[in-house]
Design a protein around this motif. Sequence first.
Motif, short mmCIF file in Angstrom:
data_model
loop_
_atom_site.label_atom_id
_atom_site.label_comp_id
_atom_site.label_asym_id
_atom_site.label_seq_id
_atom_site.Cartn_x
_atom_site.Cartn_y
_atom_site.Cartn_z
N GLN A 152 44.15 37.55 48.90
CA GLN A 152 44.23 39.00 49.03
C GLN A 152 42.91 39.67 48.66
O GLN A 152 42.66 40.82 49.05
CB GLN A 152 45.35 39.54 48.14
N ARG A 153 42.08 38.96 47.93
CA ARG A 153 40.84 39.56 47.44
C ARG A 153 39.59 38.95 48.07
O ARG A 153 38.48 39.33 47.74
CB ARG A 153 40.78 39.41 45.91
N SER A 173 34.37 38.94 42.62
CA SER A 173 35.32 39.42 43.62
C SER A 173 36.68 39.79 43.05
O SER A 173 37.47 40.46 43.71
CB SER A 173 35.51 38.34 44.71
N PHE A 174 36.96 39.33 41.84
CA PHE A 174 38.30 39.53 41.29
C PHE A 174 38.33 40.60 40.19
O PHE A 174 39.37 40.85 39.60
CB PHE A 174 38.84 38.20 40.75
N GLY A 175 37.19 41.22 39.91
CA GLY A 175 37.15 42.27 38.90
C GLY A 175 37.00 41.72 37.49
O GLY A 175 36.77 40.53 37.28
N GLY A 194 36.27 47.07 38.89
CA GLY A 194 36.60 46.62 40.24
C GLY A 194 35.70 45.48 40.70
O GLY A 194 34.78 45.05 40.00
N PRO A 195 35.94 44.97 41.90
CA PRO A 195 35.18 43.83 42.42
C PRO A 195 33.72 44.18 42.70
O PRO A 195 33.38 45.33 42.96
CB PRO A 195 35.92 43.48 43.72
N SER A 221 35.90 31.79 50.27
CA SER A 221 37.31 31.49 50.45
C SER A 221 37.50 30.05 50.90
O SER A 221 38.41 29.35 50.43
CB SER A 221 37.92 32.45 51.48
N LEU A 247 44.74 38.28 37.21
CA LEU A 247 43.85 39.17 37.95
C LEU A 247 43.77 40.51 37.24
O LEU A 247 44.79 41.11 36.88
CB LEU A 247 44.38 39.37 39.37
N ASP A 264 43.30 43.58 38.12
CA ASP A 264 44.01 44.75 38.63
C ASP A 264 45.51 44.66 38.37
O ASP A 264 46.20 45.68 38.26
CB ASP A 264 43.73 44.97 40.12
#
Length: 392
Positions: A182-183, A44-46, A36-37, A191, A214, A216
């Motif tokens: 979204q993440r 942040s994106f895993g 996970g992140p 961002s 991504l 996930d």
Amino acid sequence: MYKSFVTLVLLLSYFVGQTQINTLAEDAQISIITIGPGDELYDSFGHNAIRVSDPSNGKDLAFNYGTFDFTTPNFYLKFGRGQLPYALSVRPYKSFLKNYIAEKRWVKEQILDLSYGEKVTIFDYLLNNAQPQNRAYQYDFFFDNCATRIRDVLVANLGDKLAYKDDAYAPRWFTFRQLIRQRLNWNSWGSLGIDIALGAVIDRTATPWEHQFLPDYTFDSLKTATLTKNGKTTALLKQTTTLNEAGSRNKKTNFFLSPFFVFLLIGISIVYITVKDSKVQKRSRWLDGLIFLVTGVVGMLLLVLWLGTDHTATANNYNILWGFPLNLFFCSLIWSSAPKKWLRRYVFFLIITLALLTLHWSTGVQVFAPALLPLLIALFIRYFYLARYLKD
């Protein structure tokens, strides 16, 4: 005689060692690890990796496509130009897992339901890929990263037997920028930096296959995947296990240090000075010079990212409509107490570029950072006043 005996023992040990490295037992398992992140922007994106567990032969390895070498010559230059090679690394699984547990990130394992032959094929593929001459690859955040490599390893070795249910793991299709947002908190500096640096190319809708950049989405796609052998279709996954729960972390951000608040203050300051200048029919030359300097520097950086690097996502970046490179060259002219008359036409041109930016935004050609809105409004007001002032 003794030397010959020692040599024979060493040779036998070498070949036995090689056999153990390249051999899998029948009960070996291959699984996909999803992490996970984390707290940092790059976390942040895993993350994804492949685990090969073979207790019978004393092997438990993590194959990680997300590694790079800080000692690479000209590291920062190559990183900035999109030419930094990433590589497949192999390490003991326990130490690999330990790092992410220490970072309080959730970790999940998806064990693949494969035949012995399929396990051996994938393992041999990974070992060959991990050879020094094969392990490096040209990283691309959207199209060739740690997650897409996992996906591609399975496709390369399972072929047409493998199938995904696109509408199950990606029922709604998003643009690449939407997937990133979204993440990430829209009102964060990370961002903002991504929205400024990356161009219109990431505002197209990604296919379900491309959603798997991504980790996930790679995880979710495996839950829907099937294998078809001898006319029989079965689930690709045998078992899914949570190895570590996500720990509590402080993700609160201070609004007063956020991009939107900072640019709101800057925008209000520009408008306030402009209104004050209008009342006394004067011009704060230092403000116009500073605006041209900052937007010109931003524009030059965007131009370099667009034309001077191998990054695919920094092309066609219409942030250049507000961060205009030529402003840097006109900075001293606009600062002058007696500016040239033709500068008024250039300021009108800047107003037109802001109008084009608005058109691009409203039609979806490129989506810009919401936190920039106060600055963009203030620039429009200042440029409009400047054009009127230069006329008089």
